[in-house]
Design a protein around this motif. Sequence first.
Motif, PDB file in Angstrom:
ATOM      1  N   THR A   1       3.301  10.295  -9.578  1.00  0.00           N
ATOM      2  CA  THR A   1       2.573  10.554 -10.818  1.00  0.00           C
ATOM      3  C   THR A   1       1.964  11.945 -10.784  1.00  0.00           C
ATOM      4  N   LYS A   2       1.399  12.342  -9.645  1.00  0.00           N
ATOM      5  CA  LYS A   2       0.815  13.675  -9.519  1.00  0.00           C
ATOM      6  C   LYS A   2       1.885  14.759  -9.590  1.00  0.00           C
ATOM      7  N   ARG A   3       2.997  14.528  -8.906  1.00  0.00           N
ATOM      8  CA  ARG A   3       4.052  15.544  -8.903  1.00  0.00           C
ATOM      9  C   ARG A   3       4.648  15.753 -10.279  1.00  0.00           C
ATOM     10  N   LEU A   4       4.867  14.643 -10.995  1.00  0.00           N
ATOM     11  CA  LEU A   4       5.468  14.753 -12.318  1.00  0.00           C
ATOM     12  C   LEU A   4       4.470  15.214 -13.369  1.00  0.00           C
ATOM     13  N   GLY A   5       3.196  14.966 -13.126  1.00  0.00           N
ATOM     14  CA  GLY A   5       2.198  15.291 -14.130  1.00  0.00           C
ATOM     15  C   GLY A   5       2.297  14.371 -15.330  1.00  0.00           C
TER      16      GLY A   5
ATOM     17  N   SER B   1       7.271  -3.705  -8.956  1.00  0.00           N
ATOM     18  CA  SER B   1       6.016  -4.446  -8.749  1.00  0.00           C
ATOM     19  C   SER B   1       6.213  -5.938  -8.988  1.00  0.00           C
ATOM     20  N   ASP B   2       6.991  -6.271 -10.008  1.00  0.00           N
ATOM     21  CA  ASP B   2       7.252  -7.678 -10.303  1.00  0.00           C
ATOM     22  C   ASP B   2       8.040  -8.349  -9.188  1.00  0.00           C
ATOM     23  N   SER B   3       8.959  -7.605  -8.587  1.00  0.00           N
ATOM     24  CA  SER B   3       9.761  -8.197  -7.523  1.00  0.00           C
ATOM     25  C   SER B   3       8.957  -8.351  -6.229  1.00  0.00           C
ATOM     26  N   LEU B   4       7.882  -7.581  -6.096  1.00  0.00           N
ATOM     27  CA  LEU B   4       7.024  -7.739  -4.914  1.00  0.00           C
ATOM     28  C   LEU B   4       6.199  -8.993  -5.101  1.00  0.00           C
TER      29      LEU B   4
ATOM     30  N   ALA C   1       3.237   5.118 -13.808  1.00  0.00           N
ATOM     31  CA  ALA C   1       2.888   3.827 -13.213  1.00  0.00           C
ATOM     32  C   ALA C   1       3.218   2.671 -14.163  1.00  0.00           C
ATOM     33  N   ALA C   2       3.282   2.954 -15.465  1.00  0.00           N
ATOM     34  CA  ALA C   2       3.583   1.916 -16.443  1.00  0.00           C
ATOM     35  C   ALA C   2       5.059   1.925 -16.833  1.00  0.00           C
ATOM     36  N   SER C   3       5.868   2.719 -16.151  1.00  0.00           N
ATOM     37  CA  SER C   3       7.294   2.805 -16.496  1.00  0.00           C
ATOM     38  C   SER C   3       8.028   1.540 -16.057  1.00  0.00           C
ATOM     39  N   ASP C   4       9.201   1.350 -16.634  1.00  0.00           N
ATOM     40  CA  ASP C   4      10.001   0.160 -16.333  1.00  0.00           C
ATOM     41  C   ASP C   4      10.371   0.081 -14.862  1.00  0.00           C
TER      42      ASP C   4
ATOM     43  N   ASP D   1       0.835  -1.204   0.000  1.00  0.00           N
ATOM     44  CA  ASP D   1       0.000   0.000   0.000  1.00  0.00           C
ATOM     45  C   ASP D   1       0.874   1.261   0.000  1.00  0.00           C
ATOM     46  N   TYR D   2       1.940   1.230   0.798  1.00  0.00           N
ATOM     47  CA  TYR D   2       2.849   2.374   0.862  1.00  0.00           C
ATOM     48  C   TYR D   2       3.491   2.627  -0.513  1.00  0.00           C
ATOM     49  N   PHE D   3       3.911   1.556  -1.186  1.00  0.00           N
ATOM     50  CA  PHE D   3       4.503   1.679  -2.512  1.00  0.00           C
ATOM     51  C   PHE D   3       3.505   2.270  -3.504  1.00  0.00           C
ATOM     52  N   ASN D   4       2.277   1.782  -3.473  1.00  0.00           N
ATOM     53  CA  ASN D   4       1.260   2.289  -4.394  1.00  0.00           C
ATOM     54  C   ASN D   4       0.954   3.763  -4.140  1.00  0.00           C
ATOM     55  N   LYS D   5       0.936   4.165  -2.870  1.00  0.00           N
ATOM     56  CA  LYS D   5       0.716   5.587  -2.552  1.00  0.00           C
ATOM     57  C   LYS D   5       1.846   6.445  -3.097  1.00  0.00           C
ATOM     58  N   LYS D   6       3.060   5.961  -2.956  1.00  0.00           N
ATOM     59  CA  LYS D   6       4.211   6.717  -3.459  1.00  0.00           C
ATOM     60  C   LYS D   6       4.187   6.820  -4.987  1.00  0.00           C
ATOM     61  N   VAL D   7       3.741   5.772  -5.662  1.00  0.00           N
ATOM     62  CA  VAL D   7       3.622   5.825  -7.119  1.00  0.00           C
ATOM     63  C   VAL D   7       2.582   6.862  -7.517  1.00  0.00           C
ATOM     64  N   GLU D   8       1.450   6.904  -6.812  1.00  0.00           N
ATOM     65  CA  GLU D   8       0.414   7.896  -7.104  1.00  0.00           C
ATOM     66  C   GLU D   8       0.918   9.313  -6.852  1.00  0.00           C
TER      67      GLU D   8
END
Length: 137
Positions: free
Chosen positions: A116-120, A134-137, A125-128, A106-113
Amino acid sequence: MDDKQLETRLKKLKTTYNDMPARSNADKITKAIIKYKAKTKSFHFSYVASLIGVGMIAGVLIAGIFQQSQAPLDSPNDEPKKQEISLENKAQERNYEYKTFEELEDYFNKKVEDTTKRLGYDGFAASDLVLNVSDSL
């Protein structure tokens, strides 16, 4: 035109040609060549000076390396024994908290969101980087 007239004109032409000053002076040319050769000799001096400088710097560096290699090494027996710290004590010292896998996800997903907002950039989320984590989790 007569042969006489031709001969007289050719003689006048020859005398005026001989009287005409030379456009280039041999003395000036030789002096310029000597000056040029003198400049090239001093130019080689800069190469020699730079090589001497490089040699001096290399000598200082090599001397430092030899001094370090000759320094006595501390024996492992001289070191005081470190106290073994349990994993819980380390966590308390560094203010770590043990979390469950779901909380970390959940913490990882929040940081991704948030990123994404900061970068615009909606494709973050679909980046390598994100997909690899995500794959390693």
